[in-house]
Design a protein around this motif. Structure first.
Motif, PDB file in Angstrom:
ATOM      1  N   VAL A  48       0.823  -1.203   0.000  1.00  0.00           N
ATOM      2  CA  VAL A  48       0.000   0.000   0.000  1.00  0.00           C
ATOM      3  C   VAL A  48       0.861   1.259   0.000  1.00  0.00           C
ATOM      4  O   VAL A  48       0.714   2.123  -0.864  1.00  0.00           O
ATOM      5  N   ALA A  49       1.761   1.380   0.975  1.00  0.00           N
ATOM      6  CA  ALA A  49       2.576   2.581   1.098  1.00  0.00           C
ATOM      7  C   ALA A  49       3.768   2.306   1.996  1.00  0.00           C
ATOM      8  O   ALA A  49       3.741   1.400   2.823  1.00  0.00           O
ATOM      9  N   VAL A  50       4.817   3.112   1.845  1.00  0.00           N
ATOM     10  CA  VAL A  50       5.985   3.022   2.713  1.00  0.00           C
ATOM     11  C   VAL A  50       6.547   4.415   2.911  1.00  0.00           C
ATOM     12  O   VAL A  50       6.497   5.247   2.000  1.00  0.00           O
ATOM     13  N   THR A  51       7.078   4.675   4.091  1.00  0.00           N
ATOM     14  CA  THR A  51       7.725   5.941   4.390  1.00  0.00           C
ATOM     15  C   THR A  51       9.140   5.680   4.895  1.00  0.00           C
ATOM     16  O   THR A  51       9.393   4.686   5.569  1.00  0.00           O
ATOM     17  N   SER A  52      10.038   6.595   4.560  1.00  0.00           N
ATOM     18  CA  SER A  52      11.437   6.454   4.918  1.00  0.00           C
ATOM     19  C   SER A  52      11.643   6.673   6.412  1.00  0.00           C
ATOM     20  O   SER A  52      10.722   6.999   7.154  1.00  0.00           O
ATOM     21  N   TRP A  53      12.889   6.509   6.841  1.00  0.00           N
ATOM     22  CA  TRP A  53      13.222   6.572   8.264  1.00  0.00           C
ATOM     23  C   TRP A  53      12.783   7.875   8.920  1.00  0.00           C
ATOM     24  O   TRP A  53      12.287   7.864  10.054  1.00  0.00           O
ATOM     25  N   SER A  54      12.949   8.984   8.213  1.00  0.00           N
ATOM     26  CA  SER A  54      12.612  10.291   8.766  1.00  0.00           C
ATOM     27  C   SER A  54      11.207  10.744   8.391  1.00  0.00           C
ATOM     28  O   SER A  54      10.728  11.750   8.916  1.00  0.00           O
ATOM     29  N   GLY A  55      10.563  10.032   7.484  1.00  0.00           N
ATOM     30  CA  GLY A  55       9.265  10.454   6.996  1.00  0.00           C
ATOM     31  C   GLY A  55       9.325  11.473   5.887  1.00  0.00           C
ATOM     32  O   GLY A  55       8.286  12.007   5.487  1.00  0.00           O
ATOM     33  N   SER A  56      10.520  11.737   5.364  1.00  0.00           N
ATOM     34  CA  SER A  56      10.673  12.757   4.334  1.00  0.00           C
ATOM     35  C   SER A  56      10.339  12.263   2.938  1.00  0.00           C
ATOM     36  O   SER A  56      10.202  13.069   2.015  1.00  0.00           O
ATOM     37  N   SER A  57      10.212  10.962   2.765  1.00  0.00           N
ATOM     38  CA  SER A  57       9.914  10.387   1.462  1.00  0.00           C
ATOM     39  C   SER A  57       8.894   9.278   1.629  1.00  0.00           C
ATOM     40  O   SER A  57       8.869   8.601   2.657  1.00  0.00           O
ATOM     41  N   ALA A  58       8.072   9.095   0.609  1.00  0.00           N
ATOM     42  CA  ALA A  58       7.051   8.063   0.656  1.00  0.00           C
ATOM     43  C   ALA A  58       6.770   7.536  -0.738  1.00  0.00           C
ATOM     44  O   ALA A  58       6.934   8.239  -1.737  1.00  0.00           O
ATOM     45  N   THR A  59       6.334   6.293  -0.805  1.00  0.00           N
ATOM     46  CA  THR A  59       5.941   5.648  -2.039  1.00  0.00           C
ATOM     47  C   THR A  59       4.577   5.008  -1.830  1.00  0.00           C
ATOM     48  O   THR A  59       4.313   4.424  -0.780  1.00  0.00           O
ATOM     49  N   TYR A  60       3.714   5.111  -2.848  1.00  0.00           N
ATOM     50  CA  TYR A  60       2.354   4.591  -2.752  1.00  0.00           C
ATOM     51  C   TYR A  60       2.052   3.656  -3.912  1.00  0.00           C
ATOM     52  O   TYR A  60       2.560   3.831  -5.021  1.00  0.00           O
ATOM     53  N   ALA A  61       1.198   2.689  -3.647  1.00  0.00           N
ATOM     54  CA  ALA A  61       0.652   1.885  -4.724  1.00  0.00           C
ATOM     55  C   ALA A  61      -0.227   2.758  -5.610  1.00  0.00           C
ATOM     56  O   ALA A  61      -0.880   3.690  -5.138  1.00  0.00           O
ATOM     57  N   ASP A  62      -0.249   2.440  -6.901  1.00  0.00           N
ATOM     58  CA  ASP A  62      -1.052   3.237  -7.831  1.00  0.00           C
ATOM     59  C   ASP A  62      -2.523   3.282  -7.421  1.00  0.00           C
ATOM     60  O   ASP A  62      -3.205   4.288  -7.633  1.00  0.00           O
TER      61      ASP A  62
END
Length: 123
Positions: A48-62
């Protein structure tokens, strides 16, 4: 021991919103990327989604882009998933997971998993 506990699931009408939370303990939270996955009846678990260690980057499923937002509070060892404009196809058990690698969409790369929280979206 590492423990991830999800909360916030429930029953909602299509078009509604829910916010899921995942509280982590037993790990150095800021060293882990945190992801959300879901599994619907009869289907494989999906990213579904993931966020980096600091929360500064994220990736989402389409399938959830523009509707879901992932965020984290490292001070409280908690990751959130804000879900808006929910659709019946979003119905699933939602799991949070932790990985030492960033932005991995393959669930096999995650080291720790929560027990899940049920989200049901009615039409």
């Amino acid at each position: 021991q590492v423990l991830l506990v999800e909360s916030g699931g429930g029953l909602v009408q299509a078009g509604g919103s829910l916010r899921l939370s995942c509280a982590a303990s037993g790990l150095t939270f800021s060293m882990y990327a945190m992801g959300w996955f879901r599994q619907a009846p009869g289907k494989e678990r999906e990213f579904v989604a993931v966020t980096s260690w600091s929360g500064s980057s994220a990736t989402y499923a389409d399938s959830v882009k523009g509707r879901f937002t992932i965020a984290r509070d490292n001070g409280q060892n908690t990751v959130f998933l804000q879900m808006n404009s929910l659709k019946p196809e979003d119905t699933a058990v939602y799991y949070c997971a932790a990985t030492q690698e960033y932005a991995l969409q393959n669930g096999h790369e995650y080291q720790y998993w929560g027990q899940g929280t049920q989200v049901t979206v009615s039409s």
